[in-house]
Write a protein that holds these residues in place. Structure first.
Motif, PDB file in Angstrom:
ATOM      1  N   LEU A   1       3.294  -1.615  -5.987  1.00  0.00           N
ATOM      2  CA  LEU A   1       2.333  -0.619  -5.528  1.00  0.00           C
ATOM      3  C   LEU A   1       2.071  -0.908  -4.051  1.00  0.00           C
ATOM      4  CD1 LEU A   1      -0.912   0.513  -7.366  1.00  0.00           C
ATOM      5  CD2 LEU A   1      -0.762   0.351  -4.882  1.00  0.00           C
ATOM      6  N   ALA A   2       2.506   0.014  -3.187  1.00  0.00           N
ATOM      7  CA  ALA A   2       2.340  -0.146  -1.745  1.00  0.00           C
ATOM      8  C   ALA A   2       1.254   0.806  -1.272  1.00  0.00           C
ATOM      9  CB  ALA A   2       3.645   0.144  -1.018  1.00  0.00           C
ATOM     10  N   THR A   3       0.155   0.270  -0.795  1.00  0.00           N
ATOM     11  CA  THR A   3      -0.962   1.109  -0.362  1.00  0.00           C
ATOM     12  C   THR A   3      -1.433   0.679   1.021  1.00  0.00           C
ATOM     13  OG1 THR A   3      -3.211   1.846  -0.884  1.00  0.00           O
ATOM     14  CG2 THR A   3      -2.620  -0.368  -1.617  1.00  0.00           C
ATOM     15  N   GLY A   4      -1.584   1.648   1.923  1.00  0.00           N
ATOM     16  CA  GLY A   4      -2.032   1.323   3.270  1.00  0.00           C
ATOM     17  C   GLY A   4      -1.056   0.471   4.032  1.00  0.00           C
ATOM     18  N   THR A   5       0.234   0.589   3.712  1.00  0.00           N
ATOM     19  CA  THR A   5       1.248  -0.173   4.431  1.00  0.00           C
ATOM     20  C   THR A   5       2.475   0.690   4.679  1.00  0.00           C
ATOM     21  OG1 THR A   5       2.884  -1.976   4.267  1.00  0.00           O
ATOM     22  CG2 THR A   5       1.944  -1.197   2.199  1.00  0.00           C
TER      23      THR A   5
ATOM     24  N   LEU B   1       8.288   2.011  -8.038  1.00  0.00           N
ATOM     25  CA  LEU B   1       7.525   1.967  -6.796  1.00  0.00           C
ATOM     26  C   LEU B   1       6.510   3.108  -6.773  1.00  0.00           C
ATOM     27  CD1 LEU B   1       6.982   0.975  -3.863  1.00  0.00           C
ATOM     28  CD2 LEU B   1       8.838   2.489  -3.122  1.00  0.00           C
ATOM     29  N   ILE B   2       5.253   2.755  -6.532  1.00  0.00           N
ATOM     30  CA  ILE B   2       4.188   3.730  -6.304  1.00  0.00           C
ATOM     31  C   ILE B   2       3.712   3.559  -4.865  1.00  0.00           C
ATOM     32  CG2 ILE B   2       1.856   4.484  -6.926  1.00  0.00           C
ATOM     33  CD1 ILE B   2       2.343   3.293  -9.718  1.00  0.00           C
ATOM     34  N   VAL B   3       3.646   4.638  -4.129  1.00  0.00           N
ATOM     35  CA  VAL B   3       3.142   4.621  -2.756  1.00  0.00           C
ATOM     36  C   VAL B   3       1.827   5.400  -2.707  1.00  0.00           C
ATOM     37  CG1 VAL B   3       3.532   5.392  -0.383  1.00  0.00           C
ATOM     38  CG2 VAL B   3       5.410   4.382  -1.690  1.00  0.00           C
TER      39      VAL B   3
ATOM     40  N   ASP C   1      -0.528   6.684   0.230  1.00  0.00           N
ATOM     41  CA  ASP C   1      -0.598   6.802   1.685  1.00  0.00           C
ATOM     42  C   ASP C   1      -0.789   8.260   2.075  1.00  0.00           C
ATOM     43  OD1 ASP C   1       0.251   6.717   4.642  1.00  0.00           O
ATOM     44  OD2 ASP C   1       0.501   4.622   4.052  1.00  0.00           O
ATOM     45  N   PRO C   2      -1.637   8.548   3.066  1.00  0.00           N
ATOM     46  CA  PRO C   2      -1.790   9.935   3.505  1.00  0.00           C
ATOM     47  C   PRO C   2      -0.537  10.497   4.182  1.00  0.00           C
ATOM     48  CG  PRO C   2      -3.664   8.603   4.200  1.00  0.00           C
ATOM     49  CD  PRO C   2      -2.608   7.662   3.712  1.00  0.00           C
ATOM     50  N   ARG C   3       0.230   9.620   4.849  1.00  0.00           N
ATOM     51  CA  ARG C   3       1.430  10.071   5.565  1.00  0.00           C
ATOM     52  C   ARG C   3       2.664   9.946   4.691  1.00  0.00           C
ATOM     53  NH1 ARG C   3       2.889   6.838  10.042  1.00  0.00           N
ATOM     54  NH2 ARG C   3       3.961   8.586  11.001  1.00  0.00           N
ATOM     55  N   GLU C   4       3.627  10.781   4.980  1.00  0.00           N
ATOM     56  CA  GLU C   4       4.901  10.709   4.269  1.00  0.00           C
ATOM     57  C   GLU C   4       5.772   9.662   4.951  1.00  0.00           C
ATOM     58  OE1 GLU C   4       8.409  13.636   2.484  1.00  0.00           O
ATOM     59  OE2 GLU C   4       6.926  14.421   3.891  1.00  0.00           O
ATOM     60  N   ILE C   5       5.453   8.406   4.689  1.00  0.00           N
ATOM     61  CA  ILE C   5       6.176   7.293   5.286  1.00  0.00           C
ATOM     62  C   ILE C   5       7.549   7.164   4.636  1.00  0.00           C
ATOM     63  CG2 ILE C   5       4.077   6.059   5.925  1.00  0.00           C
ATOM     64  CD1 ILE C   5       4.461   4.311   3.422  1.00  0.00           C
ATOM     65  N   ASP C   6       8.398   6.326   5.229  1.00  0.00           N
ATOM     66  CA  ASP C   6       9.771   6.185   4.753  1.00  0.00           C
ATOM     67  C   ASP C   6       9.844   5.750   3.291  1.00  0.00           C
ATOM     68  OD1 ASP C   6      12.711   5.984   5.200  1.00  0.00           O
ATOM     69  OD2 ASP C   6      12.351   3.839   4.930  1.00  0.00           O
ATOM     70  N   LEU C   7       8.918   4.897   2.849  1.00  0.00           N
ATOM     71  CA  LEU C   7       8.963   4.408   1.465  1.00  0.00           C
ATOM     72  C   LEU C   7       8.785   5.520   0.443  1.00  0.00           C
ATOM     73  CD1 LEU C   7       7.078   0.987   1.241  1.00  0.00           C
ATOM     74  CD2 LEU C   7       9.531   1.425   1.103  1.00  0.00           C
ATOM     75  N   VAL C   8       8.211   6.642   0.842  1.00  0.00           N
ATOM     76  CA  VAL C   8       8.035   7.755  -0.094  1.00  0.00           C
ATOM     77  C   VAL C   8       9.379   8.208  -0.658  1.00  0.00           C
ATOM     78  CG1 VAL C   8       7.311  10.188  -0.250  1.00  0.00           C
ATOM     79  CG2 VAL C   8       5.843   8.511   0.894  1.00  0.00           C
ATOM     80  N   ARG C   9      10.433   8.092   0.157  1.00  0.00           N
ATOM     81  CA  ARG C   9      11.768   8.513  -0.305  1.00  0.00           C
ATOM     82  C   ARG C   9      12.278   7.669  -1.469  1.00  0.00           C
ATOM     83  NH1 ARG C   9      16.033   7.975   2.820  1.00  0.00           N
ATOM     84  NH2 ARG C   9      15.221   6.444   4.288  1.00  0.00           N
ATOM     85  N   TYR C  10      11.725   6.462  -1.602  1.00  0.00           N
ATOM     86  CA  TYR C  10      12.180   5.558  -2.657  1.00  0.00           C
ATOM     87  C   TYR C  10      11.199   5.511  -3.833  1.00  0.00           C
ATOM     88  CZ  TYR C  10      15.114   3.947   1.168  1.00  0.00           C
ATOM     89  OH  TYR C  10      16.015   3.897   2.212  1.00  0.00           O
ATOM     90  N   ALA C  11      10.060   6.198  -3.710  1.00  0.00           N
ATOM     91  CA  ALA C  11       8.974   6.049  -4.675  1.00  0.00           C
ATOM     92  C   ALA C  11       9.187   6.887  -5.929  1.00  0.00           C
ATOM     93  CB  ALA C  11       7.657   6.418  -4.023  1.00  0.00           C
ATOM     94  N   ASP C  12       8.775   6.337  -7.063  1.00  0.00           N
ATOM     95  CA  ASP C  12       8.718   7.101  -8.307  1.00  0.00           C
ATOM     96  C   ASP C  12       7.519   8.048  -8.293  1.00  0.00           C
ATOM     97  OD1 ASP C  12      10.781   5.703 -10.320  1.00  0.00           O
ATOM     98  OD2 ASP C  12       9.836   4.166  -9.084  1.00  0.00           O
ATOM     99  N   LEU C  13       6.475   7.644  -7.543  1.00  0.00           N
ATOM    100  CA  LEU C  13       5.264   8.450  -7.489  1.00  0.00           C
ATOM    101  C   LEU C  13       4.568   8.203  -6.160  1.00  0.00           C
ATOM    102  CD1 LEU C  13       3.418  10.372  -9.112  1.00  0.00           C
ATOM    103  CD2 LEU C  13       2.246   8.349 -10.004  1.00  0.00           C
ATOM    104  N   TRP C  14       4.122   9.300  -5.531  1.00  0.00           N
ATOM    105  CA  TRP C  14       3.417   9.219  -4.258  1.00  0.00           C
ATOM    106  C   TRP C  14       2.050   9.854  -4.423  1.00  0.00           C
ATOM    107  CZ3 TRP C  14       4.472  13.109   0.226  1.00  0.00           C
ATOM    108  CH2 TRP C  14       3.639  12.837   1.317  1.00  0.00           C
ATOM    109  N   LEU C  15       1.002   9.066  -4.189  1.00  0.00           N
ATOM    110  CA  LEU C  15      -0.368   9.566  -4.201  1.00  0.00           C
ATOM    111  C   LEU C  15      -0.805   9.753  -2.751  1.00  0.00           C
ATOM    112  CD1 LEU C  15      -2.023   7.279  -6.918  1.00  0.00           C
ATOM    113  CD2 LEU C  15      -0.675   9.367  -7.232  1.00  0.00           C
ATOM    114  N   ARG C  16      -0.997  11.015  -2.361  1.00  0.00           N
ATOM    115  CA  ARG C  16      -1.324  11.334  -0.965  1.00  0.00           C
ATOM    116  C   ARG C  16      -2.828  11.567  -0.849  1.00  0.00           C
ATOM    117  NH1 ARG C  16       2.013  15.693   2.798  1.00  0.00           N
ATOM    118  NH2 ARG C  16       1.838  14.424   4.691  1.00  0.00           N
ATOM    119  N   GLN C  17      -3.561  10.508  -0.600  1.00  0.00           N
ATOM    120  CA  GLN C  17      -5.017  10.605  -0.542  1.00  0.00           C
ATOM    121  C   GLN C  17      -5.484  11.015   0.850  1.00  0.00           C
ATOM    122  OE1 GLN C  17      -3.467   7.966   0.376  1.00  0.00           O
ATOM    123  NE2 GLN C  17      -4.775   6.226   0.936  1.00  0.00           N
ATOM    124  N   LYS C  18      -6.690  11.554   0.941  1.00  0.00           N
ATOM    125  CA  LYS C  18      -7.310  11.803   2.229  1.00  0.00           C
ATOM    126  C   LYS C  18      -7.634  10.455   2.872  1.00  0.00           C
ATOM    127  CE  LYS C  18      -9.548  16.066   0.628  1.00  0.00           C
ATOM    128  NZ  LYS C  18     -10.858  16.702   0.277  1.00  0.00           N
TER     129      LYS C  18
END
Length: 543
Positions: free
Chosen positions: A27-31, A55-57, A59-76
């Motif tokens: 779980l990658a958060t704020g990185t 991998l869960i990301v 992050d508000p931005r669509e960072i590079d790790l999003v491409r590898y993530a099973d799930l992306w939570l895009r919080q404010k």
């Protein structure tokens, strides 16, 4: 916070970098790991690609790790506590937590349960924008993993709620029994090469080496005898507090080493005025910086390749640094400069070499006691390493926490200090890019880095750009209540609607002229990640 610091090594990674590849879920958060910590980012990508790890990301931005993530939570931006509490709401509500671990190794669970019960997925969606169903899916994935590792960085800490953000991360890890196991852990990624080592050595205003509190009379007595002097029992000031005090006139002189606050601190106009007001400024660095322009004295110091000593990296790994070349000109190792200065101020030199300093470190720092130059010649060691027979520690809290039981902290979500309004309708967040480092003191002198990223850009969502009649590549002015900067727009969906992003590497577009100086009340870290701004086409775009 004291309980958290005791349990989690005062900000150190509980596990090792290599552990990431043994985790069942990361779980990658704020990185923005691949850009800010590319070696660790590569390990995350290997874990996903080669080992089929989840991998869960977050992050508000669509960072590079999003491409590898099973799930992306895009919080404010600034809603991390709400999201983390929401994950725990689902895990506890569905009885997915590790009840045996919680009972045997933790305390404070009932209070945590009571607070997180209020953070239903639907309420969290209202606060954060994260869809309730995605929150439930992420919670179930994390709880189901046998070994889950949490990675976080300054996207978690650089908020006025940064301490509570970290506590929430720790809560989540303990709730599912992921602390004290290989492949698990709470793993803050340090932003510079020896931040961990500097903190270990007491380069913080409230501790001696090994995080021994200056308010602790027994610790203070020990260091007074060791160093032959009287030591204050009151914590000192943090970076922003120092600048505030300089501005007010209560700090008269400053000695700045290896830091460039005139680009890295929030509200730079305030910092500039503070440095103009002090009586005496010394800057010790390896290159000229924006800050050296204000110095009364500049002391040239040696770079990593020009001195001996040790660095301690983000995974608590102590590594030897060996002189490869002589320092240029009058540059000298930091310890020699400081030692000579102390001698001239009436404190005789204690050290003849960097090795002498390492011997003192071993003597006064229990977690380093077994680390010698001789052992480091054969390879690096991770603290705690309490004696010379100890192999070092790959992961912390295997059988028990330092304080005994891990303490859950029930924390509530609090909004950022400054939110958008009619006059400043957008959120500004700041960070780094892969090809530059920190304030760019070195990388802006590198032709390769400057070819790849020659200037700062203002990331803006296409919907916001259309509303503002701004085109890609067009100069825009970004204004907050503290100042304005001008840079070219980069129209992209990488940043969410309502949010703009800038890096802080370039003095020509010094984004910290805009950022808010409000501090986390405990950690005293500024909220770099959220401030309110407006964006408009630059009136004078230049020739």
């Amino acid at each position: 916070m004291a309980g958290l610091a005791a349990a989690f090594g005062s900000g150190a990674m509980t596990n090792s970098i290599g552990d990431v590849e043994f985790s069942d879920l990361i779980l990658a958060t704020g990185t923005n790991t691949t850009e800010n910590h590319p070696v660790i980012g590569a390990a995350v990508k290997r874990a996903v690609r080669r080992n089929n790890r989840k991998l869960i990301v977050i992050d508000p931005r669509e960072i590079d790790l999003v491409r590898y993530a099973d799930l992306w939570l895009r919080q404010k931006p600034g809603t991390d506590v709400a999201v983390l509490n929401g994950l725990m709401n689902v895990i506890i509500g569905e009885n997915l937590h590790d009840a045996a671990y919680v009972a045997a190794r933790t305390e404070g669970f009932d209070a945590l349960k009571a607070v997180t019960a209020e953070y239903t997925p639907e309420r969290v969606e209202e606060i954060s924008g994260v869809p309730a169903d995605d929150l439930r899916k992420a919670a179930r994935m994390y709880a189901a993993a046998g070994r889950a590792s949490i990675l976080y960085a300054m996207g978690i800490t650089q908020h006025i709620s940064g301490t509570n953000n970290v506590k929430s991360v720790a809560n989540l890890a303990m709730l599912c029994g992921n602390v004290g196991i290989e492949g698990g852990g709470v793993n803050p990624l340090r932003g510079q090469n020896n931040v961990q080592g500097a903190c270990d050595m007491g380069a913080l205003p409230n501790v001696f080496p090994a995080y021994q509190q200056v308010t602790n009379g027994e610790a203070r007595d020990f260091f007074e005898k060791e160093w032959g002097t009287t030591l204050p029992g009151k914590p000192g000031l943090t970076v922003v507090e120092i600048m505030n005090a300089a501005h007010e006139g209560t700090v008269k002189a400053l000695y700045i080493m290896g830091e460039n606050p005139l680009l890295s601190d929030p509200d730079l106009s305030h910092v500039e005025e503070a440095l103009k007001r002090i009586d005496f400024l010394v800057v010790q660095d390896i290159f000229p910086t924006e800050t050296t322009k204000f110095a009364d004295v500049v002391l040239p110091s040696a770079s990593f390749a020009e001195k001996d000593g040790t660095f301690t990296n983000t995974e608590r790994r102590v590594q030897r640094v060996r002189k490869a070349v002589e320092p240029p000109g009058t540059a000298r190792p930091d310890w020699e400069i400081l030692s000579d200065l102390l001698t001239r101020m009436g404190v005789p030199a204690r050290y003849g070499s960097a090795g002498d300093i390492m011997e003192e470190i071993r003597r006064v720092t229990p977690s380093y006691r077994g680390i010698t130059y001789g052992r480091l010649e054969r390879g690096s060691l991770q603290w705690p390493c309490p004696n010379e027979e100890h192999p070092g520690t790959a992961y912390l809290h295997r059988d028990r926490f330092t304080r005994g039981r891990g303490l859950f902290h029930a924390v509530e979500y609090t909004p950022p200090a400054e939110l958008p309004d009619r006059e400043y309708p957008l959120i500004l967040s700041t960070g780094r890019v892969l090809y530059h480092y920190h304030t760019g003191t070195m990388t802006r002198l590198s032709s390769g880095s400057m070819e790849r990223v020659p200037e700062s850009l203002v990331e803006i969502h296409p919907a916001d750009a259309e509303r503002l009649k701004v085109e890609d590549g067009q100069p825009v002015t970004v204004t907050s209540r503290r100042g304005s900067v001008t840079a070219k727009a980069r129209v992209t969906e990488k940043s969410p609607r309502g949010t703009v992003f800038m890096n802080f590497h370039f003095a020509e577009a010094a984004v910290n002229r805009l950022t808010h100086p409000s501090l986390d009340p405990v950690g005293k870290i500024p909220g770099f990640k959220v401030c309110a701004v407006r964006v408009e086409a630059a009136r004078d775009a230049g020739p």
